[in-house]
Design a protein around this motif. Structure first.
Motif, PDB file in Angstrom:
ATOM      1  N   ILE A  88       0.824  -1.221   0.000  1.00 57.71           N
ATOM      2  CA  ILE A  88       0.000   0.000   0.000  1.00 57.71           C
ATOM      3  C   ILE A  88       0.857   1.270   0.000  1.00 57.71           C
ATOM      4  CG2 ILE A  88      -1.674   1.346   1.330  1.00 57.71           C
ATOM      5  CD1 ILE A  88      -3.016  -1.341   2.068  1.00 57.71           C
ATOM      6  N   PRO A  89       1.901   1.389   0.874  1.00 59.68           N
ATOM      7  CA  PRO A  89       2.743   2.600   0.821  1.00 59.68           C
ATOM      8  C   PRO A  89       3.435   2.793  -0.527  1.00 59.68           C
ATOM      9  CG  PRO A  89       3.142   1.391   2.851  1.00 59.68           C
ATOM     10  CD  PRO A  89       2.303   0.516   1.986  1.00 59.68           C
ATOM     11  N   LEU A  90       3.817   1.692  -1.180  1.00 64.01           N
ATOM     12  CA  LEU A  90       4.472   1.799  -2.487  1.00 64.01           C
ATOM     13  C   LEU A  90       3.517   2.363  -3.532  1.00 64.01           C
ATOM     14  CD1 LEU A  90       6.477  -1.566  -2.628  1.00 64.01           C
ATOM     15  CD2 LEU A  90       7.353   0.716  -2.126  1.00 64.01           C
ATOM     16  N   ILE A  91       2.260   1.928  -3.467  1.00 62.68           N
ATOM     17  CA  ILE A  91       1.258   2.417  -4.414  1.00 62.68           C
ATOM     18  C   ILE A  91       0.951   3.886  -4.154  1.00 62.68           C
ATOM     19  CG2 ILE A  91      -1.155   2.196  -5.124  1.00 62.68           C
ATOM     20  CD1 ILE A  91      -0.838  -0.831  -4.594  1.00 62.68           C
ATOM     21  N   VAL A  92       0.830   4.247  -2.874  1.00 63.16           N
ATOM     22  CA  VAL A  92       0.584   5.649  -2.512  1.00 63.16           C
ATOM     23  C   VAL A  92       1.719   6.526  -3.028  1.00 63.16           C
ATOM     24  CG1 VAL A  92       0.409   7.265  -0.581  1.00 63.16           C
ATOM     25  CG2 VAL A  92      -0.820   5.085  -0.494  1.00 63.16           C
ATOM     26  N   LYS A  93       2.960   6.048  -2.878  1.00 61.89           N
ATOM     27  CA  LYS A  93       4.129   6.807  -3.343  1.00 61.89           C
ATOM     28  C   LYS A  93       4.128   6.956  -4.861  1.00 61.89           C
ATOM     29  CE  LYS A  93       9.194   6.813  -3.217  1.00 61.89           C
ATOM     30  NZ  LYS A  93      10.408   6.067  -2.790  1.00 61.89           N
ATOM     31  N   ILE A 106     -10.997  10.971  -0.728  1.00 60.02           N
ATOM     32  CA  ILE A 106     -10.811   9.905   0.259  1.00 60.02           C
ATOM     33  C   ILE A 106     -12.116   9.148   0.493  1.00 60.02           C
ATOM     34  CG2 ILE A 106     -11.350  11.216   2.362  1.00 60.02           C
ATOM     35  CD1 ILE A 106      -8.815   9.865   3.596  1.00 60.02           C
ATOM     36  N   VAL A 107     -13.242   9.769   0.146  1.00 57.58           N
ATOM     37  CA  VAL A 107     -14.532   9.085   0.268  1.00 57.58           C
ATOM     38  C   VAL A 107     -14.550   7.826  -0.595  1.00 57.58           C
ATOM     39  CG1 VAL A 107     -15.669  10.388  -1.591  1.00 57.58           C
ATOM     40  CG2 VAL A 107     -17.039   9.415   0.259  1.00 57.58           C
ATOM     41  N   PHE A 108     -13.819   7.850  -1.732  1.00 59.97           N
ATOM     42  CA  PHE A 108     -13.762   6.673  -2.606  1.00 59.97           C
ATOM     43  C   PHE A 108     -12.934   5.559  -1.965  1.00 59.97           C
ATOM     44  CE2 PHE A 108     -14.768  10.160  -5.458  1.00 59.97           C
ATOM     45  CZ  PHE A 108     -15.808   9.626  -6.202  1.00 59.97           C
ATOM     46  N   LEU A 109     -11.949   5.937  -1.143  1.00 60.67           N
ATOM     47  CA  LEU A 109     -11.192   4.948  -0.386  1.00 60.67           C
ATOM     48  C   LEU A 109     -12.117   4.217   0.585  1.00 60.67           C
ATOM     49  CD1 LEU A 109      -7.677   5.229   1.104  1.00 60.67           C
ATOM     50  CD2 LEU A 109      -9.542   4.696   2.659  1.00 60.67           C
ATOM     51  N   ILE A 110     -12.976   4.982   1.253  1.00 59.72           N
ATOM     52  CA  ILE A 110     -13.936   4.389   2.202  1.00 59.72           C
ATOM     53  C   ILE A 110     -14.911   3.477   1.467  1.00 59.72           C
ATOM     54  CG2 ILE A 110     -15.778   4.909   3.846  1.00 59.72           C
ATOM     55  CD1 ILE A 110     -14.260   7.578   4.400  1.00 59.72           C
ATOM     56  N   ILE A 111     -15.342   3.911   0.277  1.00 58.58           N
ATOM     57  CA  ILE A 111     -16.254   3.080  -0.528  1.00 58.58           C
ATOM     58  C   ILE A 111     -15.596   1.749  -0.881  1.00 58.58           C
ATOM     59  CG2 ILE A 111     -17.380   2.888  -2.790  1.00 58.58           C
ATOM     60  CD1 ILE A 111     -17.894   5.930  -2.623  1.00 58.58           C
ATOM     61  N   GLY A 112     -14.311   1.801  -1.281  1.00 56.75           N
ATOM     62  CA  GLY A 112     -13.576   0.579  -1.615  1.00 56.75           C
ATOM     63  C   GLY A 112     -13.501  -0.379  -0.429  1.00 56.75           C
ATOM     64  N   ILE A 113     -13.211   0.163   0.750  1.00 50.02           N
ATOM     65  CA  ILE A 113     -13.144  -0.665   1.965  1.00 50.02           C
ATOM     66  C   ILE A 113     -14.489  -1.325   2.235  1.00 50.02           C
ATOM     67  CG2 ILE A 113     -12.824  -0.624   4.479  1.00 50.02           C
ATOM     68  CD1 ILE A 113     -10.844   1.688   4.051  1.00 50.02           C
ATOM     69  N   ILE A 114     -15.561  -0.541   2.131  1.00 51.56           N
ATOM     70  CA  ILE A 114     -16.911  -1.052   2.420  1.00 51.56           C
ATOM     71  C   ILE A 114     -17.296  -2.163   1.441  1.00 51.56           C
ATOM     72  CG2 ILE A 114     -19.370  -0.453   2.396  1.00 51.56           C
ATOM     73  CD1 ILE A 114     -18.532   2.324   3.483  1.00 51.56           C
ATOM     74  N   ARG A 219      -8.417   6.559 -16.807  1.00 51.05           N
ATOM     75  CA  ARG A 219      -8.020   7.674 -17.679  1.00 51.05           C
ATOM     76  C   ARG A 219      -8.800   8.948 -17.368  1.00 51.05           C
ATOM     77  NH1 ARG A 219      -6.534   5.748 -23.782  1.00 51.05           N
ATOM     78  NH2 ARG A 219      -4.870   4.323 -23.205  1.00 51.05           N
ATOM     79  N   THR A 220     -10.070   8.804 -16.999  1.00 48.52           N
ATOM     80  CA  THR A 220     -10.936   9.974 -16.807  1.00 48.52           C
ATOM     81  C   THR A 220     -11.016  10.417 -15.349  1.00 48.52           C
ATOM     82  OG1 THR A 220     -12.273   9.087 -18.638  1.00 48.52           O
ATOM     83  CG2 THR A 220     -13.195  10.928 -17.403  1.00 48.52           C
ATOM     84  N   PHE A 221     -11.068   9.448 -14.443  1.00 41.71           N
ATOM     85  CA  PHE A 221     -11.194   9.753 -13.011  1.00 41.71           C
ATOM     86  C   PHE A 221     -10.093   9.032 -12.226  1.00 41.71           C
ATOM     87  CE2 PHE A 221     -15.489   9.656 -14.892  1.00 41.71           C
ATOM     88  CZ  PHE A 221     -15.888  10.970 -14.677  1.00 41.71           C
ATOM     89  N   ARG A 222      -8.850   9.250 -12.625  1.00 47.43           N
ATOM     90  CA  ARG A 222      -7.742   8.493 -12.017  1.00 47.43           C
ATOM     91  C   ARG A 222      -7.632   8.689 -10.497  1.00 47.43           C
ATOM     92  NH1 ARG A 222      -3.818   5.450 -14.121  1.00 47.43           N
ATOM     93  NH2 ARG A 222      -2.102   4.937 -12.744  1.00 47.43           N
ATOM     94  N   PRO A 223      -7.649   9.921  -9.961  1.00 50.55           N
ATOM     95  CA  PRO A 223      -7.515  10.068  -8.504  1.00 50.55           C
ATOM     96  C   PRO A 223      -8.586   9.297  -7.735  1.00 50.55           C
ATOM     97  CG  PRO A 223      -7.272  12.197  -9.576  1.00 50.55           C
ATOM     98  CD  PRO A 223      -7.744  11.237 -10.627  1.00 50.55           C
ATOM     99  N   GLN A 224      -9.846   9.429  -8.176  1.00 50.34           N
ATOM    100  CA  GLN A 224     -10.941   8.728  -7.498  1.00 50.34           C
ATOM    101  C   GLN A 224     -10.766   7.212  -7.601  1.00 50.34           C
ATOM    102  OE1 GLN A 224     -11.144  11.201  -9.716  1.00 50.34           O
ATOM    103  NE2 GLN A 224     -12.874  12.573  -9.332  1.00 50.34           N
ATOM    104  N   THR A 225     -10.342   6.743  -8.796  1.00 49.88           N
ATOM    105  CA  THR A 225     -10.172   5.306  -9.017  1.00 49.88           C
ATOM    106  C   THR A 225      -9.032   4.749  -8.175  1.00 49.88           C
ATOM    107  OG1 THR A 225     -10.964   5.588 -11.287  1.00 49.88           O
ATOM    108  CG2 THR A 225      -9.866   3.518 -10.774  1.00 49.88           C
ATOM    109  N   ILE A 226      -7.909   5.489  -8.091  1.00 53.87           N
ATOM    110  CA  ILE A 226      -6.770   5.031  -7.295  1.00 53.87           C
ATOM    111  C   ILE A 226      -7.149   4.973  -5.819  1.00 53.87           C
ATOM    112  CG2 ILE A 226      -4.409   5.544  -6.562  1.00 53.87           C
ATOM    113  CD1 ILE A 226      -4.616   4.544  -9.424  1.00 53.87           C
ATOM    114  N   TYR A 227      -7.865   5.982  -5.345  1.00 52.47           N
ATOM    115  CA  TYR A 227      -8.342   5.953  -3.954  1.00 52.47           C
ATOM    116  C   TYR A 227      -9.216   4.724  -3.707  1.00 52.47           C
ATOM    117  CZ  TYR A 227      -6.841  10.402  -1.872  1.00 52.47           C
ATOM    118  OH  TYR A 227      -6.095  11.415  -1.302  1.00 52.47           O
ATOM    119  N   CYS A 228     -10.105   4.433  -4.658  1.00 50.10           N
ATOM    120  CA  CYS A 228     -11.002   3.282  -4.514  1.00 50.10           C
ATOM    121  C   CYS A 228     -10.214   1.972  -4.520  1.00 50.10           C
ATOM    122  CB  CYS A 228     -12.039   3.289  -5.631  1.00 50.10           C
ATOM    123  SG  CYS A 228     -13.347   2.058  -5.419  1.00 50.10           S
ATOM    124  N   ILE A 229      -9.207   1.869  -5.402  1.00 49.61           N
ATOM    125  CA  ILE A 229      -8.376   0.670  -5.480  1.00 49.61           C
ATOM    126  C   ILE A 229      -7.621   0.449  -4.165  1.00 49.61           C
ATOM    127  CG2 ILE A 229      -6.284  -0.276  -6.549  1.00 49.61           C
ATOM    128  CD1 ILE A 229      -7.336   0.790  -9.231  1.00 49.61           C
TER     129      ILE A 229
END
Length: 297
Positions: A88-93, A106-114, A219-229
């Motif tokens: 996870i830290p490597l991906i964040v970096k 970060i809400v997408f991160l929470i969605i991914g966890i849920i 390609r279109t929503f990369r930040p949201q997608t990465i947070y979700c992943i």
């Protein structure tokens, strides 16, 4: 990727993401049906390398590792935990630019966890009475549709980092039957082959439907997608801890007493080692390209 895909808890997509070729993997799957001949040939070359390794890994897993997995579930789960937590830290970096654009994502991160935790809560042991035999004598129109849909959903999970396709098969009651069918076909018992072919068609339909969606989102929503992943990967920690409960013969969730610090440490060490290997190979490849360019010039 195959070893991760074949046991409940970790997705092969997670492995691809950790090793830095997830985008290339998704693009190649999409380009394989592209009208551009050059893109299609390049995609076929890339996927053929992964495909050979995946087939070898999956056959080894079906024949040997699944039995080891059940006997040593807590050690292997500890290994996966180390693998996930260290990655996870490597991906964040590596995705720092995308993640720093808008902290509200970060809400997408929470969605991914849920998503992962909710799927894990559907304990497959509750469905153990629905265990099927996938041989030609048991196939009817409804069961054929059931296998096809299970294949579509399972491969969609395998492509996405964090969600285990094997866990999806457990929920459908098809994990043990599918492994049994593959083992029997490898032993030249072809009564199970029609069921595997139907499942494979479901995989083909599912993978292209999922890949196009994931590629568009990256390609279109990369930040949201990465947070979700990343959320999916964090959620998979809970999935791995609960993994023993989803075996055909259910065991208790992993606890501090069954947690193996040695295997956890191996997983934590393995990820940076693979990251380092990736960097070394990338540098060598760049050097080779530079030498070839200088030679041609």
């Amino acid at each position: 990727m195959a070893l991760a895909d074949s046991v409940p808890g970790v997705s092969g997509g997670t492995v691809a993401f950790i090793l830095g070729f997830y985008d290339n993997f998704v693009d190649s799957l999409n380009n394989i049906i592209s009208e551009d001949k050059i893109s299609r040939i390049s995609a076929l070359r890339f996927l053929s390398k992964i495909g050979i390794g995946w087939i070898v890994g999956f056959v080894l897993s079906v024949l040997f590792i699944t039995s080891i997995f059940e006997k040593n579930i807590y050690e292997i789960s500890s290994l996966f935990l180390g693998f996930i937590i260290a990655s996870i830290p490597l991906i964040v970096k590596s995705e720092q630019k995308a993640l720093s654009k808008n902290k509200k994502n970060i809400v997408f991160l929470i969605i991914g966890i849920i998503i992962v935790c909710t799927m894990t809560c559907f304990n497959p042991v509750k469905n153990s009475s629905q265990s099927f035999s996938i041989n030609i004598n048991n196939l009817n129109i409804w069961f054929i549709g059931y296998i096809f849909i299970a294949g579509m959903i399972a491969i969609s999970a395998m492509v996405l980092p964090g969600i285990s396709g094997s866990t999806i098969l457990l929920i459908f009651g098809l994990y043990a039957p599918m492994l049994t069918a593959i083992k029997q076909v490898l032993k030249l018992d072809f009564r199970y082959l029609p069921g595997i072919i139907i499942f494979s068609f479901g995989i083909l339909v599912g993978v292209f439907a999922t890949v196009r969606s994931v590629r568009y989102l990256l390609r279109t929503f990369r930040p949201q997608t990465i947070y979700c992943i990343i959320g999916l990967m964090i959620g998979s920690i809970y999935s791995v801890i609960m993994g023993p409960t989803s075996l055909e013969v259910s065991k208790s969730p992993m606890s501090m007493s069954t947690f193996s610090i040695i295997f956890f440490a191996i997983g934590c060490i393995l990820v940076p080692a693979l990251e380092k290997l990736k960097s070394v190979l990338k540098n060598k490849n760049t050097e080779s390209e530079n030498v070839e360019a200088n030679y041609n010039s």
